[in-house]
Design an enzyme around this catalytic site. Structure first.
Site, mmCIF file in Angstrom:
data_model
loop_
_atom_site.group_PDB
_atom_site.id
_atom_site.type_symbol
_atom_site.label_atom_id
_atom_site.label_comp_id
_atom_site.label_asym_id
_atom_site.label_seq_id
_atom_site.Cartn_x
_atom_site.Cartn_y
_atom_site.Cartn_z
ATOM 1 N N SER A 111 28.079 34.925 -2.791
ATOM 2 C CA SER A 111 28.661 34.092 -1.732
ATOM 3 C C SER A 111 29.471 34.887 -0.717
ATOM 4 O O SER A 111 29.852 34.357 0.317
ATOM 5 C CB SER A 111 29.545 32.987 -2.331
ATOM 6 O OG SER A 111 30.772 33.517 -2.781
ATOM 7 N N LYS A 149 37.209 34.670 -2.225
ATOM 8 C CA LYS A 149 36.869 33.987 -0.974
ATOM 9 C C LYS A 149 37.820 34.425 0.137
ATOM 10 O O LYS A 149 38.904 34.946 -0.117
ATOM 11 C CB LYS A 149 37.011 32.453 -1.132
ATOM 12 C CG LYS A 149 35.990 31.825 -2.056
ATOM 13 C CD LYS A 149 34.616 31.809 -1.429
ATOM 14 C CE LYS A 149 33.573 31.288 -2.397
ATOM 15 N NZ LYS A 149 33.258 32.221 -3.475
#
Length: 199
Positions: A111, A149
């Site tokens: 991701s 993230k």
């Protein structure tokens, strides 16, 4: 590096018991334990030489010029992976990195590929609960889900952004942050690419 760190790093690398090291150097198991815990901070040149032979390194040179940080487990570049805090190995770092950061985590998932963080890479992390908006961080969700993230703070929201359009952005309000909870546990300082050796 400190004597305690050297003993820990190379005992872990070579999977040696305290007793095995003690027998090789000519001291008791409890003495080796005191080296590793930092109770005893210096040892004689003769014992350094015996440790050098056991570990196949130059112990005095390592104590003076080498630095290591632990690889503590895996973190998901994605979501829904339980945090894993097992000591896996050690990575050598520069003196500057040693002073700046605290540990490595192995990345699982894709991701964050847009930020050049790929599956299998190692991220070097500074342990902190505070990030600037836009920093890439390690975040713990609901106490057991660790993810890496880009962390954005906007309009009373904590936003976790992926660097891959195939993954959704997640939004957490103040209640979510307090009650889930959502906890910032580190800032990503850099990435080490791990190349797989060919069979």
């Amino acid at each position: 590096m400190k004597l305690s760190e050297l003993i820990t790093v190379f005992r872990t690398r070579d999977q040696l018991s305290l007793e095995t090291i003690g027998d090789a150097v000519g001291v008791s198991k409890s003495t080796v334990s005191r080296w590793e815990t930092g109770v005893i901070k210096k040892i004689s040149l003769e014992k350094q030489k015996r440790l050098s032979d056991l570990f196949s390194i130059d112990v005095p040179e390592y104590l003076e010029h080498h630095f290591f940080k632990p690889v503590l487990g895996v973190v998901k570049a994605g979501y829904d992976l339980l945090a894993d805090q097992n000591l896996m190995s050690y990575e050598e770092v520069s003196k500057r990195e040693y002073d700046q950061g605290d540990y490595f985590l192995e990345v699982k998932g894709d991701s964050m590929v847009g930020a050049r963080i790929h599956d299998g890479d190692l991220i070097f992390v500074k342990h902190t609960a505070v990030l600037a908006s836009g920093d890439i961080g390690v975040v713990l969700i609901n106490g057991d889900e660790a993810t890496v993230k880009r962390v954005v703070m906007k309009d009373d929201l904590l936003i976790l952004e992926s660097a891959n359009p195939d993954y959704e952005t997640r939004y957490f309000n103040e209640d979510d942050v307090m009650n889930l909870p959502v906890t910032i546990i580190g800032k990503v300082l850099n990435v080490r690419v791990v190349f797989e050796s060919e069979a």
